[in-house]
Design a protein around this motif. Structure first.
Motif, short mmCIF file in Angstrom:
data_model
loop_
_atom_site.label_atom_id
_atom_site.label_comp_id
_atom_site.label_asym_id
_atom_site.label_seq_id
_atom_site.Cartn_x
_atom_site.Cartn_y
_atom_site.Cartn_z
N HIS A 160 4.04 4.59 -7.84
CA HIS A 160 3.25 4.35 -9.04
C HIS A 160 1.76 4.55 -8.74
O HIS A 160 1.25 4.00 -7.77
CB HIS A 160 3.50 2.94 -9.57
N PRO A 161 1.05 5.31 -9.57
CA PRO A 161 -0.35 5.60 -9.27
C PRO A 161 -1.27 4.37 -9.22
O PRO A 161 -2.20 4.34 -8.42
CB PRO A 161 -0.78 6.54 -10.40
N ARG A 162 -1.00 3.37 -10.03
CA ARG A 162 -1.86 2.18 -10.03
C ARG A 162 -1.32 1.08 -9.12
O ARG A 162 -2.07 0.48 -8.35
CB ARG A 162 -2.01 1.64 -11.45
N PHE A 163 -0.03 0.82 -9.20
CA PHE A 163 0.53 -0.32 -8.45
C PHE A 163 0.67 -0.05 -6.96
O PHE A 163 0.74 -0.98 -6.16
CB PHE A 163 1.87 -0.73 -9.03
N SER A 164 0.70 1.21 -6.56
CA SER A 164 0.85 1.52 -5.13
C SER A 164 -0.39 1.12 -4.32
O SER A 164 -0.32 1.03 -3.10
CB SER A 164 1.14 3.00 -4.93
N VAL A 165 -1.50 0.90 -4.99
CA VAL A 165 -2.72 0.48 -4.29
C VAL A 165 -3.16 -0.92 -4.70
O VAL A 165 -4.27 -1.34 -4.39
CB VAL A 165 -3.87 1.50 -4.51
N HIS A 166 -2.28 -1.63 -5.39
CA HIS A 166 -2.59 -3.02 -5.77
C HIS A 166 -2.76 -3.84 -4.50
O HIS A 166 -1.91 -3.81 -3.61
CB HIS A 166 -1.44 -3.58 -6.62
N LYS A 167 -3.86 -4.54 -4.39
CA LYS A 167 -4.20 -5.25 -3.14
C LYS A 167 -3.24 -6.39 -2.81
O LYS A 167 -3.09 -6.76 -1.65
CB LYS A 167 -5.62 -5.82 -3.23
N PHE A 168 -2.57 -6.96 -3.81
CA PHE A 168 -1.75 -8.14 -3.57
C PHE A 168 -0.26 -7.90 -3.78
O PHE A 168 0.56 -8.32 -2.96
CB PHE A 168 -2.20 -9.28 -4.49
N ALA A 169 0.13 -7.23 -4.86
CA ALA A 169 1.53 -7.17 -5.28
C ALA A 169 2.48 -6.62 -4.22
O ALA A 169 3.43 -7.30 -3.83
CB ALA A 169 1.64 -6.36 -6.57
#
Length: 117
Positions: free
Chosen positions: A63-72
């Motif tokens: 996923h373009p946004r969630f793949s770099v989510h700092k926590f998830a």
């Protein structure tokens, strides 16, 4: 090095999924005669959680946004490892890990909630 990048999440997902498959097969075959029905069921649940969370991490890594989510992603990866790992230890009679199993599930839940926010 950031643990919140697609490559790390992909590898964590692949390793977690493989670990779930391996431990599931190990439980079904090697431990079948050594554990009670309840223990085998618990072992199977831990294996299934590892597989499901591993596959989720594979999807998150794309996923373009969630793949770099700092926590998830890191929370899901660490939480699933902690959760399943401590359950495996509990089944094998290492009771010292019982108190940290809920920490693993809490991290997983927090990681998934973070994706929704």
């Amino acid at each position: 090095m950031s643990y919140a990048n697609p490559t790390v999440l992909w590898r964590a997902g692949a390793i977690l999924t493989a670990t779930g498959v391996i431990t599931g097969a190990f439980g079904a075959h090697a431990l079948k005669r050594r554990l009670t029905v309840d223990q085998l069921s618990t072992w199977s649940t831990a294996s299934q959680y590892a597989i499901m969370n591993g596959v989720a991490l594979l999807a998150i890594s794309q996923h373009p946004r969630f793949s770099v989510h700092k926590f998830a992603g890191p929370a899901i990866a660490f939480g699933a490892t902690l959760f399943s790992g401590t359950i495996f230890a509990l089944v094998l009679n290492r009771d010292t890990s019982r108190s940290i199993t809920p920490l693993g599930s809490s991290l997983m839940i927090a990681g998934y909630i973070a994706l929704a926010l």
